[in-house]
Scaffold this active site. Structure first.
Site, PDB file in Angstrom:
ATOM      1  N   ASP A  17       0.485   1.054   4.995  1.00 25.80           N
ATOM      2  CA  ASP A  17       1.743   1.357   4.307  1.00 25.80           C
ATOM      3  C   ASP A  17       1.504   2.327   3.147  1.00 25.80           C
ATOM      4  O   ASP A  17       2.307   3.225   2.876  1.00 25.80           O
ATOM      5  CB  ASP A  17       2.340   0.037   3.781  1.00 25.80           C
ATOM      6  N   HIS A 211       7.757  -9.196   2.124  1.00 24.85           N
ATOM      7  CA  HIS A 211       7.211  -7.848   1.921  1.00 24.85           C
ATOM      8  C   HIS A 211       8.168  -7.113   0.977  1.00 24.85           C
ATOM      9  O   HIS A 211       9.197  -6.595   1.403  1.00 24.85           O
ATOM     10  CB  HIS A 211       7.097  -7.148   3.284  1.00 24.85           C
ATOM     11  N   HIS A 213       9.164  -4.340  -2.099  1.00 30.68           N
ATOM     12  CA  HIS A 213       8.843  -3.062  -2.745  1.00 30.68           C
ATOM     13  C   HIS A 213       9.314  -3.119  -4.191  1.00 30.68           C
ATOM     14  O   HIS A 213      10.280  -3.822  -4.507  1.00 30.68           O
ATOM     15  CB  HIS A 213       9.522  -1.904  -2.003  1.00 30.68           C
ATOM     16  N   CYS A 244       8.532   3.394   1.146  1.00 26.62           N
ATOM     17  CA  CYS A 244       9.366   4.264   1.946  1.00 26.62           C
ATOM     18  C   CYS A 244       9.659   5.524   1.139  1.00 26.62           C
ATOM     19  O   CYS A 244       9.922   5.447  -0.055  1.00 26.62           O
ATOM     20  CB  CYS A 244      10.663   3.509   2.242  1.00 26.62           C
TER      21      CYS A 244
HETATM   22 ZN    ZN Z   1       6.083  -1.672   2.431  1.00 23.88          ZN
END
Ligand code: ZN
Length: 305
Positions: A17, A211, A213, A244
């Site tokens: 990631d 998960h 961010h 992202c």
């Molecule tokens: Zn991530």
């Protein structure tokens, strides 16, 4: 406050990631060294790379070489991100080098179309075939559902529809479901309610993974809310790498070292040596040649002397 877990599992996702969002392609040897530093710090679950098409994500075009070169202690479970059946076939050339796969889709149609060019239904059908094949190979399957807490294109994503996708992927063989706050839209109250519902509705043996961010600075608050709802499994990225690219310039996953620091201060065990993890993040910072954004990289672990 509800009872908090005594220990949690952490999957480090920085090598996938994190690196995949770096503009400069890192040499394979550097990736291998950083992954080995992570393992040496006590991290016991690591997402090593992804078998996406090399022309789509050139940064991860060396997935084969990373898997072959990295040397991990026997008790580390290595996973690879698998976009589709073709990706799984490529990964299976290195079957003995990993034990888990992460198959992903988005909870919202628009994000899924942007990300993989398929409808959610098409992605579910693909994952059903992928997980069936992976199970025959003895691999453990995690389904990762992006935009579980909000979509940059569609806004709110109903928990009921996220959990319906989760149920179908569990039926397809997923032993773990990761719920991704892909662009940092989740808040702690939403997270607590969501995981309470997920725990009540999904089979007890399914591992629920959060998960988050840190796009809007709410990542660790969301971790606390998830802990209070009984979540014992988290994904994070050393150095706060990754995330992202929407919205542009946003920070990435919650930082592994910030997460581990908070958990240890709360008396929750991770099995990770925090100074060694910070050293791994510092090595990543040096390799990338730019300042990374985790708090621990600046402040260091708390010294209670
Ligand atoms: Zn991530």
């Amino acid at each position: 406050m509800s009872e908090l877990p005594a220990s949690v599992r952490i999957r480090e996702v920085g090598p996938r990631d994190g690196f995949q969002n770096e503009p400069e392609v890192l040499p394979t040897d550097v990736k291998v060294r950083l992954i080995e530093l992570l393992a040496a710090s006590g991290v016991r679950r690591i997402e090593l790379t992804s078998f996406v098409r090399p022309d789509v994500i050139p940064q991860l075009a060396d997935a084969d070489a990373v898997l072959e070169r990295v040397r991990l202690p026997a008790d580390v479970s290595a996973s690879v991100l698998i976009p589709n059946e073709r990706g799984l076939e490529r990964a299976l050339a290195h079957r003995e080098r990993f034990s888990e796969i992460n198959g992903f889709l988005s909870a919202s149609e628009t994000h899924n179309q942007h990300n993989v060019g398929r409808s959610v239904g098409e992605s579910i059908a693909g994952l059903e075939r992928t997980f069936a094949r992976a199970e025959r190979e003895g691999l453990r399957c995690e389904a990762v559902i992006s935009t579980s807490f909000g979509c940059p294109y569609e806004g709110r994503v109903p928990a009921d529809s996220v959990l319906e996708i989760a149920r179908r992927l569990v039926a397809a063989g997923a032993q773990e479901v990761g719920f991704g706050d892909t662009t940092g839209m989740a808040n702690p109250r939403q997270v607590r309610d969501f995981f309470a519902q997920a725990r009540a509705e999904l089979p007890a043996e399914v591992e629920l993974t959060a998960h988050f961010h840190n796009t809007r600075g709410q990542g660790l608050a969301n971790v606390l809310a998830a802990l209070e709802a009984g979540v014992c499994s988290f994904e994070s990225s050393f150095g706060e790498l990754g995330g992202c690219p929407v919205p542009a310039g946003a920070t990435g996953n919650i930082a592994s070292e910030d997460l581990v620091s908070m958990l240890h201060e709360m008396g929750i065990a991770t099995g990770i040596d925090l100074p060694a993890l910070v050293a791994a993040a510092r090595a990543a910072q040096e390799a990338l040649g730019r300042k990374l954004t985790s708090h621990l990289l600046s402040a260091g672990p708390i010294d209670w002397r």
